[in-house]
Design a protein around this motif. Structure first.
Motif, PDB file in Angstrom:
ATOM      1  N   LEU A   1       0.825  -1.205   0.000  1.00 55.87           N
ATOM      2  CA  LEU A   1       0.000   0.000   0.000  1.00 55.87           C
ATOM      3  C   LEU A   1       0.862   1.259   0.000  1.00 55.87           C
ATOM      4  CD1 LEU A   1      -2.812  -1.022   2.502  1.00 55.87           C
ATOM      5  CD2 LEU A   1      -2.934  -0.937  -0.003  1.00 55.87           C
ATOM      6  N   LYS A   2       1.926   1.222   0.788  1.00 56.11           N
ATOM      7  CA  LYS A   2       2.825   2.374   0.852  1.00 56.11           C
ATOM      8  C   LYS A   2       3.471   2.626  -0.507  1.00 56.11           C
ATOM      9  CE  LYS A   2       6.678   4.249   3.469  1.00 56.11           C
ATOM     10  NZ  LYS A   2       7.669   4.034   4.520  1.00 56.11           N
ATOM     11  N   LYS A   3       3.836   1.562  -1.203  1.00 50.50           N
ATOM     12  CA  LYS A   3       4.437   1.722  -2.533  1.00 50.50           C
ATOM     13  C   LYS A   3       3.447   2.390  -3.486  1.00 50.50           C
ATOM     14  CE  LYS A   3       6.838  -0.642  -6.200  1.00 50.50           C
ATOM     15  NZ  LYS A   3       7.687  -1.737  -6.575  1.00 50.50           N
ATOM     16  N   GLY A   4       2.185   1.952  -3.441  1.00 47.27           N
ATOM     17  CA  GLY A   4       1.173   2.554  -4.301  1.00 47.27           C
ATOM     18  C   GLY A   4       0.963   4.026  -3.992  1.00 47.27           C
ATOM     19  N   VAL A   5       0.807   4.367  -2.712  1.00 48.23           N
ATOM     20  CA  VAL A   5       0.596   5.762  -2.312  1.00 48.23           C
ATOM     21  C   VAL A   5       1.814   6.606  -2.672  1.00 48.23           C
ATOM     22  CG1 VAL A   5       0.290   7.310  -0.334  1.00 48.23           C
ATOM     23  CG2 VAL A   5      -1.058   5.218  -0.490  1.00 48.23           C
ATOM     24  N   THR A   6       2.993   6.087  -2.428  1.00 52.68           N
ATOM     25  CA  THR A   6       4.220   6.835  -2.726  1.00 52.68           C
ATOM     26  C   THR A   6       4.338   7.110  -4.220  1.00 52.68           C
ATOM     27  OG1 THR A   6       5.306   5.887  -0.794  1.00 52.68           O
ATOM     28  CG2 THR A   6       6.733   6.821  -2.486  1.00 52.68           C
ATOM     29  N   THR A   7       3.993   6.143  -5.038  1.00 54.31           N
ATOM     30  CA  THR A   7       4.026   6.352  -6.492  1.00 54.31           C
ATOM     31  C   THR A   7       3.061   7.452  -6.895  1.00 54.31           C
ATOM     32  OG1 THR A   7       4.677   4.063  -6.897  1.00 54.31           O
ATOM     33  CG2 THR A   7       3.660   5.244  -8.739  1.00 54.31           C
ATOM     34  N   LEU A   8       1.846   7.411  -6.363  1.00 49.30           N
ATOM     35  CA  LEU A   8       0.856   8.443  -6.683  1.00 49.30           C
ATOM     36  C   LEU A   8       1.329   9.820  -6.203  1.00 49.30           C
ATOM     37  CD1 LEU A   8      -2.425   6.529  -5.760  1.00 49.30           C
ATOM     38  CD2 LEU A   8      -1.581   7.052  -8.059  1.00 49.30           C
ATOM     39  N   LEU A   9       1.828   9.877  -4.979  1.00 49.55           N
ATOM     40  CA  LEU A   9       2.292  11.156  -4.430  1.00 49.55           C
ATOM     41  C   LEU A   9       3.474  11.726  -5.203  1.00 49.55           C
ATOM     42  CD1 LEU A   9       2.036  10.625  -0.583  1.00 49.55           C
ATOM     43  CD2 LEU A   9       0.995  12.484  -1.898  1.00 49.55           C
ATOM     44  N   THR A  10       4.431  10.880  -5.506  1.00 49.28           N
ATOM     45  CA  THR A  10       5.621  11.342  -6.219  1.00 49.28           C
ATOM     46  C   THR A  10       5.237  11.980  -7.555  1.00 49.28           C
ATOM     47  OG1 THR A  10       6.984   9.662  -5.159  1.00 49.28           O
ATOM     48  CG2 THR A  10       7.825  10.596  -7.211  1.00 49.28           C
ATOM     49  N   ASN A  11       4.313  11.355  -8.254  1.00 55.65           N
ATOM     50  CA  ASN A  11       3.879  11.895  -9.538  1.00 55.65           C
ATOM     51  C   ASN A  11       3.011  13.142  -9.368  1.00 55.65           C
ATOM     52  OD1 ASN A  11       4.677  10.153 -12.021  1.00 55.65           O
ATOM     53  ND2 ASN A  11       4.314   8.727 -10.354  1.00 55.65           N
ATOM     54  N   ALA A  12       2.157  13.153  -8.353  1.00 55.82           N
ATOM     55  CA  ALA A  12       1.285  14.310  -8.125  1.00 55.82           C
ATOM     56  C   ALA A  12       2.071  15.539  -7.683  1.00 55.82           C
ATOM     57  CB  ALA A  12       0.225  13.961  -7.085  1.00 55.82           C
ATOM     58  N   GLU A  13       3.142  15.338  -6.943  1.00 59.60           N
ATOM     59  CA  GLU A  13       3.922  16.455  -6.406  1.00 59.60           C
ATOM     60  C   GLU A  13       4.953  17.019  -7.385  1.00 59.60           C
ATOM     61  OE1 GLU A  13       3.993  15.250  -1.681  1.00 59.60           O
ATOM     62  OE2 GLU A  13       5.487  14.371  -3.015  1.00 59.60           O
ATOM     63  N   ASN A  14       5.321  16.262  -8.385  1.00 59.84           N
ATOM     64  CA  ASN A  14       6.392  16.663  -9.287  1.00 59.84           C
ATOM     65  C   ASN A  14       5.883  17.671 -10.320  1.00 59.84           C
ATOM     66  OD1 ASN A  14       8.449  16.915 -11.132  1.00 59.84           O
ATOM     67  ND2 ASN A  14       8.710  14.725 -11.474  1.00 59.84           N
ATOM     68  N   PRO A  15       6.355  18.916 -10.285  1.00 57.80           N
ATOM     69  CA  PRO A  15       5.882  19.914 -11.239  1.00 57.80           C
ATOM     70  C   PRO A  15       6.214  19.575 -12.695  1.00 57.80           C
ATOM     71  CG  PRO A  15       7.373  20.918  -9.624  1.00 57.80           C
ATOM     72  CD  PRO A  15       7.319  19.458  -9.342  1.00 57.80           C
TER      73      PRO A  15
END
Length: 169
Positions: free
Chosen positions: A87-101
């Motif tokens: 679950l952490k891997k999934g959330v981290t992937t989503l966050l990393t992409n959402a946060e990257n300008p």
């Protein structure tokens, strides 16, 4: 050679369906293999999203589903730490992409849209992990991203301030 998003999606479906079939047949080891392959395949969709608009919709969804399937299987087998890791891997992937300008905006927005469900899976499948500091950090980052997305949506949907142009941004 870049892979086509449709081809990657077909591979993701094949791995996911094979994992589901393995579960139905009681072969959890094979299911683990297929669900891990589905999660890895979803990561390739994130790469394709830089050049294909359709992948901007598919990548976050497939990531969420693959992480959930893997976590649910691990939880069922009593491996709570592996479930939380998936679950952490999934959330981290989503966050990393959402946060990257630099990430394509459509991908950023769609990652942000999938984050609440991804976070909710912690409470559903790993309630004990919800109290961990690293999960609290993910939740805090998710709230920030969601606020940013609401601001973007507001800016895109308000009428133009230019009286000569009656368009919506």
């Amino acid at each position: 050679m870049e892979e086509n998003a449709d081809h990657i999606e077909a591979q993701w479906w094949a791995a996911t369906n094979a994992g589901n079939k393995a579960i139905d047949q009681g072969d959890e080891r094979a299911a683990q293999h297929y669900y891990e392959a589905a999660l890895a395949t979803s990561e390739r969709l994130f790469e394709a999203a830089w050049t294909e608009d359709s992948a901007c919709l598919l990548a976050p969804m497939t990531c969420n589903i693959a992480a959930h399937n893997l976590a649910e299987l691990n939880r069922r087998n009593g491996n709570d730490e592996a479930a939380a890791h998936a679950l952490k891997k999934g959330v981290t992937t989503l966050l990393t992409n959402a946060e990257n300008p630099a990430t394509p905006l459509a991908l950023r927005v769609n990652c942000g849209r999938h984050l609440p469900r991804a976070i909710a899976y912690f409470d559903q499948l790993c309630p004990e992990a919800s109290d961990r500091a690293d999960v609290h950090t993910l939740i805090a980052r998710t709230r920030i991203v969601r606020r940013q997305i609401r601001k973007w949506a507001y800016r895109w949907n308000r009428p133009s301030q230019d009286t000569d142009m009656q368009t919506v941004h």
